[in-house]
Design a protein around this motif. Structure first.
Motif, PDB file in Angstrom:
ATOM      1  N   LYS A  98      28.367  28.484  40.182  1.00 27.72           N
ATOM      2  CA  LYS A  98      28.628  29.482  39.055  1.00 27.72           C
ATOM      3  C   LYS A  98      28.060  30.695  39.440  1.00 27.72           C
ATOM      4  O   LYS A  98      26.886  30.890  39.535  1.00 27.72           O
ATOM      5  N   SER A  99      28.988  31.699  39.233  1.00 31.96           N
ATOM      6  CA  SER A  99      28.419  33.154  39.411  1.00 31.96           C
ATOM      7  C   SER A  99      27.562  33.640  38.434  1.00 31.96           C
ATOM      8  O   SER A  99      27.597  33.384  37.213  1.00 31.96           O
ATOM      9  N   ARG A 100      26.457  34.494  38.703  1.00 32.87           N
ATOM     10  CA  ARG A 100      25.524  35.013  37.907  1.00 32.87           C
ATOM     11  C   ARG A 100      25.928  36.382  37.306  1.00 32.87           C
ATOM     12  O   ARG A 100      25.289  36.844  36.616  1.00 32.87           O
ATOM     13  N   GLY A 101      27.035  36.736  37.494  1.00 32.87           N
ATOM     14  CA  GLY A 101      27.774  38.213  37.247  1.00 32.87           C
ATOM     15  C   GLY A 101      28.550  38.889  38.183  1.00 32.87           C
ATOM     16  O   GLY A 101      28.709  38.396  39.317  1.00 32.87           O
ATOM     17  N   TYR A 102      28.562  40.053  37.588  1.00 30.35           N
ATOM     18  CA  TYR A 102      29.303  40.900  38.627  1.00 30.35           C
ATOM     19  C   TYR A 102      28.545  42.197  39.114  1.00 30.35           C
ATOM     20  O   TYR A 102      27.692  42.650  38.489  1.00 30.35           O
ATOM     21  N   ILE A 103      28.658  42.348  40.440  1.00 27.88           N
ATOM     22  CA  ILE A 103      28.095  43.645  41.150  1.00 27.88           C
ATOM     23  C   ILE A 103      28.911  44.529  41.526  1.00 27.88           C
ATOM     24  O   ILE A 103      30.105  44.316  42.151  1.00 27.88           O
ATOM     25  N   GLN A 104      28.676  45.949  41.139  1.00 29.72           N
ATOM     26  CA  GLN A 104      29.699  46.998  41.293  1.00 29.72           C
ATOM     27  C   GLN A 104      28.631  47.967  42.139  1.00 29.72           C
ATOM     28  O   GLN A 104      27.334  48.110  41.913  1.00 29.72           O
ATOM     29  N   VAL A 105      29.432  48.523  43.245  1.00 29.88           N
ATOM     30  CA  VAL A 105      28.618  49.620  44.159  1.00 29.88           C
ATOM     31  C   VAL A 105      29.590  50.964  43.862  1.00 29.88           C
ATOM     32  O   VAL A 105      30.723  50.738  44.252  1.00 29.88           O
ATOM     33  N   PHE A 106      28.941  52.056  44.265  1.00 34.29           N
ATOM     34  CA  PHE A 106      29.753  53.052  44.433  1.00 34.29           C
ATOM     35  C   PHE A 106      29.156  53.981  45.820  1.00 34.29           C
ATOM     36  O   PHE A 106      28.025  54.361  45.881  1.00 34.29           O
ATOM     37  N   LEU A 107      30.001  53.966  46.726  1.00 34.52           N
ATOM     38  CA  LEU A 107      29.732  54.690  48.043  1.00 34.52           C
ATOM     39  C   LEU A 107      30.237  55.948  48.342  1.00 34.52           C
ATOM     40  O   LEU A 107      31.449  56.255  48.205  1.00 34.52           O
ATOM     41  N   ASP A 108      29.430  56.623  49.101  1.00 40.20           N
ATOM     42  CA  ASP A 108      29.759  57.902  49.447  1.00 40.20           C
ATOM     43  C   ASP A 108      29.695  57.949  50.825  1.00 40.20           C
ATOM     44  O   ASP A 108      29.458  56.949  51.476  1.00 40.20           O
ATOM     45  N   GLY A 109      29.840  59.109  51.438  1.00 39.57           N
ATOM     46  CA  GLY A 109      29.902  59.429  52.901  1.00 39.57           C
ATOM     47  C   GLY A 109      31.267  59.241  53.414  1.00 39.57           C
ATOM     48  O   GLY A 109      32.235  59.121  52.715  1.00 39.57           O
ATOM     49  N   GLY A 110      31.400  59.157  54.797  1.00 48.36           N
ATOM     50  CA  GLY A 110      32.653  58.987  55.632  1.00 48.36           C
ATOM     51  C   GLY A 110      32.786  57.363  55.772  1.00 48.36           C
ATOM     52  O   GLY A 110      32.247  56.729  55.266  1.00 48.36           O
ATOM     53  N   LEU A 111      33.844  57.164  56.877  1.00 51.52           N
ATOM     54  CA  LEU A 111      34.425  55.814  57.069  1.00 51.52           C
ATOM     55  C   LEU A 111      33.310  55.051  57.302  1.00 51.52           C
ATOM     56  O   LEU A 111      33.291  53.891  56.877  1.00 51.52           O
ATOM     57  N   ASN A 112      32.298  55.382  58.254  1.00 56.17           N
ATOM     58  CA  ASN A 112      31.405  54.435  58.761  1.00 56.17           C
ATOM     59  C   ASN A 112      30.429  54.127  57.745  1.00 56.17           C
ATOM     60  O   ASN A 112      29.839  52.955  57.663  1.00 56.17           O
ATOM     61  N   GLN A 113      30.033  55.126  57.054  1.00 55.01           N
ATOM     62  CA  GLN A 113      29.024  55.117  56.140  1.00 55.01           C
ATOM     63  C   GLN A 113      29.604  54.152  55.005  1.00 55.01           C
ATOM     64  O   GLN A 113      28.834  53.122  54.235  1.00 55.01           O
ATOM     65  N   GLN A 114      30.991  54.195  54.499  1.00 56.57           N
ATOM     66  CA  GLN A 114      31.303  53.299  53.640  1.00 56.57           C
ATOM     67  C   GLN A 114      31.418  51.975  54.240  1.00 56.57           C
ATOM     68  O   GLN A 114      31.197  50.952  53.615  1.00 56.57           O
ATOM     69  N   LYS A 115      31.696  51.761  55.422  1.00 56.16           N
ATOM     70  CA  LYS A 115      31.679  50.351  56.164  1.00 56.16           C
ATOM     71  C   LYS A 115      30.436  49.683  56.022  1.00 56.16           C
ATOM     72  O   LYS A 115      30.275  48.591  55.655  1.00 56.16           O
ATOM     73  N   MET A 116      29.274  50.540  56.195  1.00 54.43           N
ATOM     74  CA  MET A 116      28.056  49.828  56.118  1.00 54.43           C
ATOM     75  C   MET A 116      27.675  49.561  54.877  1.00 54.43           C
ATOM     76  O   MET A 116      27.059  48.626  54.254  1.00 54.43           O
ATOM     77  N   GLY A 117      28.250  50.302  53.806  1.00 53.52           N
ATOM     78  CA  GLY A 117      27.890  50.012  52.468  1.00 53.52           C
ATOM     79  C   GLY A 117      28.456  48.732  51.723  1.00 53.52           C
ATOM     80  O   GLY A 117      27.890  47.953  51.007  1.00 53.52           O
ATOM     81  N   ILE A 118      29.867  48.345  52.280  1.00 57.39           N
ATOM     82  CA  ILE A 118      30.598  47.345  51.958  1.00 57.39           C
ATOM     83  C   ILE A 118      29.979  46.228  52.516  1.00 57.39           C
ATOM     84  O   ILE A 118      29.812  44.955  51.870  1.00 57.39           O
ATOM     85  N   CYS A 119      29.489  46.046  53.672  1.00 56.45           N
ATOM     86  CA  CYS A 119      28.865  45.222  54.353  1.00 56.45           C
ATOM     87  C   CYS A 119      27.430  44.796  53.475  1.00 56.45           C
ATOM     88  O   CYS A 119      27.170  43.469  53.167  1.00 56.45           O
ATOM     89  N   ASP A 120      26.663  45.720  53.144  1.00 54.90           N
ATOM     90  CA  ASP A 120      25.375  45.345  52.572  1.00 54.90           C
ATOM     91  C   ASP A 120      25.759  44.897  51.119  1.00 54.90           C
ATOM     92  O   ASP A 120      25.039  44.209  50.550  1.00 54.90           O
ATOM     93  N   ALA A 121      26.815  45.454  50.408  1.00 53.86           N
ATOM     94  CA  ALA A 121      27.169  45.019  49.027  1.00 53.86           C
ATOM     95  C   ALA A 121      27.648  43.575  49.191  1.00 53.86           C
ATOM     96  O   ALA A 121      27.085  42.814  48.192  1.00 53.86           O
ATOM     97  N   VAL A 122      28.435  43.149  49.945  1.00 54.85           N
ATOM     98  CA  VAL A 122      28.792  41.395  50.130  1.00 54.85           C
ATOM     99  C   VAL A 122      27.415  40.828  50.359  1.00 54.85           C
ATOM    100  O   VAL A 122      27.133  39.505  49.673  1.00 54.85           O
ATOM    101  N   ALA A 123      26.528  41.378  51.163  1.00 60.15           N
ATOM    102  CA  ALA A 123      25.075  40.618  51.323  1.00 60.15           C
ATOM    103  C   ALA A 123      24.455  40.550  49.960  1.00 60.15           C
ATOM    104  O   ALA A 123      23.636  39.447  49.645  1.00 60.15           O
ATOM    105  N   VAL A 124      24.405  41.618  49.370  1.00 58.37           N
ATOM    106  CA  VAL A 124      23.510  41.510  48.114  1.00 58.37           C
ATOM    107  C   VAL A 124      24.091  40.669  47.067  1.00 58.37           C
ATOM    108  O   VAL A 124      23.565  40.079  46.392  1.00 58.37           O
TER     109      VAL A 124
END
Length: 516
Positions: A98-124
């Motif tokens: 069972k999921s404990r809820g929903y996580i949202q993130v808002f990412l800034d920066g260029g392509l590669n900063q966004q990619k790193m943010g997506i990877c971290d968001a999945v990990a969190v």
């Protein structure tokens, strides 16, 4: 008396006219005042075109003769290094009941900063046993690019690759439809997490975000860039980050199609047009010709105005260029650029100056790339424009970029969108025989990591060594080439193991790779 009054009136009118002229001048001639903008080089800095800074080296490079042995070594793929990717699907699937809820993130920066943010968001989301809402991309303040996740990445592929490990939804369910970027921009909200520290630990998220999820069912984390540590995380979380980065995040079809068109033309377009290379000695050896037939190298030329100004280095454009960059630096960073405290000699000795197009051209020539090399230029706007690229073009007359290889119609879908243009360059770079970046940065780090993961040849310039070499105005071409070859023997894609505090997005081994 009347004459004096008339003289004073004429002087006042002239002064008023001068003030009005100065105020209106930028409106009629905006390009003259571009040092205070971020888009393109200033006309002030380009009135005097930058001259070659290393004339004797350039003369030697233009007369260079490349041995068969050097060419063979240069174009040979990397030998297997004993490491392989390690990101298999878990067996059985490791999704929570069972999921404990929903996580949202808002990412800034260029392509590669966004990619790193997506990877971290999945990990969190994995750490919290939560469901991840597809990240929201902020409008890039520099390039004004409003591209969304779905504009860049294949969303269905992303969800499918991660389906056994993390639950992902495109949007929050209707009960949470109020949780939007606009909602959090208009007031203090209990569901927004603003205090995530840089390099936050897994425990921090459990202690600070999990209670919000339990109370409200949703939590929005912003800012989120660089908000997850690289140290002391479970191995499955580290591997999950790499799985997202290297396997789940693939580009949408039209970016891949454009990239494939560029790659095909680089590999298969005839280079027998002797008019383009008639002024240079062409190696006629069949072995040399065969070594590079159908092959190309990508050069990521990071030499925009921001980098040039922030480095505080001298790039040979004279007083006008120094003044323009100093003004630009002051407006943007208001005295906070530490490099400006050092002399150009000190900065170059420390490897802090980005390589100019001329210098990266000399490096490529010394490494063994000849004037038949198909060189693809992956970059945005180069500070100094065509004048700054002249020496590089002279050394490598078969240099290409997106505009020279594809039509206006083919570029229509990505035109004016920095993240999409960067995605095309990233895709082409991953399919090149060799990749080299003129200076460190997010794109450099991302491709160094991805190509190491795939065991592809990637040349990392030795900035400190090159800084010393370029300061030595008496160095001969043969000595310059000898030092360059010696310094770069072990900088061509060899696996480097990540150390404490280093980024997993630059050093994927050993966290995401296994000994074969």
């Amino acid at each position: 008396m009347k004459l004096q009054i008339l003289t004073q009136l004429n002087h006042s009118q002239k002064s008023a006219f001068a003030v009005v002229f100065v105020i209106l001048l930028p409106l009629f001639f905006p390009d003259l005042f571009q040092p205070l903008g971020r888009a393109s080089p200033s006309m002030f800095s380009e009135w005097i075109a930058p001259r070659p800074m290393h004339v004797s080296l350039l003369e030697g490079a233009l007369q260079r003769q490349i041995s068969v042995e050097l060419q063979t070594s240069l174009w040979s793929p990397l030998a297997f290094q004993g490491w392989k990717p390690c990101t298999e699907r878990p067996k059985p699937p490791s999704l929570p009941e069972k999921s404990r809820g929903y996580i949202q993130v808002f990412l800034d920066g260029g392509l590669n900063q966004q990619k790193m943010g997506i990877c971290d968001a999945v990990a969190v989301a994995k750490i919290l046993n939560a469901t991840l809402v597809i990240p929201h991309f902020e409008v890039n303040p520099v390039w004004q690019d409003s591209s969304s996740f779905e504009d860049i990445f294949d969303l269905d592929h992303f969800i499918d690759v991660l389906r056994d490990e993390v639950s992902i939804v495109k949007e929050p369910p209707s009960d949470y439809s109020w949780s939007t970027r606009e909602y959090y921009a208009t007031g203090i909200r209990a569901t927004r997490i603003k205090t995530a520290p840089i390099q936050a630990t897994a425990d921090w998220y459990i202690e600070n975000v999990l209670p919000v999820l339990r109370s409200y069912g949703i939590a929005a984390i912003a800012p989120f860039s660089h908000r997850l540590t690289f140290n002391n995380l479970p191995s499955n979380i580290q591997r999950l980050r790499c799985k997202v980065n290297f396997e789940a995040l693939i580009f949408v079809p039209h970016i891949k199609e454009l990239g494939d068109a560029i790659i095909h033309r680089l590999r298969h377009t005839s280079i027998v047009n002797q008019a383009e290379v008639k002024d240079f000695p062409l190696e006629e050896t069949d072995v040399l010709r065969k070594q590079q037939t159908g092959k190309f190298v990508v050069l990521h030329l990071r030499f925009d105005k921001d980098m040039a100004a922030h480095s505080a280095c001298d790039f040979g454009g004279g007083k006008a260029e120094k003044l323009a960059l100093a003004k630009y630096r002051q407006v943007l960073w208001q005295g906070r650029v530490l490099n400006s405290q050092f002399t150009d000699e000190e900065l170059r000795s420390q490897g802090r100056c980005p390589l100019t197009p001329e210098e990266i051209g000399l490096l490529l020539a010394a490494l063994g790339f000849n004037n038949r090399t198909r060189l693809y230029l992956a970059s945005h706007k180069v500070y100094g424009g065509e004048a700054r690229l002249a020496t590089l073009s002279k050394l490598f007359p078969l240099m290409e970029d997106k505009k020279s290889l594809v039509s206006t119609e083919e570029l229509a879908k990505v035109k004016g969108k920095a993240s999409l243009l960067a995605s095309v360059d990233y895709y082409v770079s991953m399919h090149s025989d060799i990749f080299i970046s003129a200076s460190p940065g997010n794109m450099h780090n991302a491709l160094v990591a991805h190509r190491a993961y795939m065991n592809l040849k990637t040349i990392r310039p030795s900035m400190g060594s090159l800084g010393h070499l370029f300061q030595n105005k008496s160095v001969s071409w043969s000595e310059f080439q000898r030092v360059v070859l010696d310094e770069h023997k072990k900088r061509q894609g060899q696996i480097r193991l990540r150390k404490e505090k280093q980024s997993i997005y630059t050093y994927p081994a050993p966290d995401c790779m296994c000994r074969a």
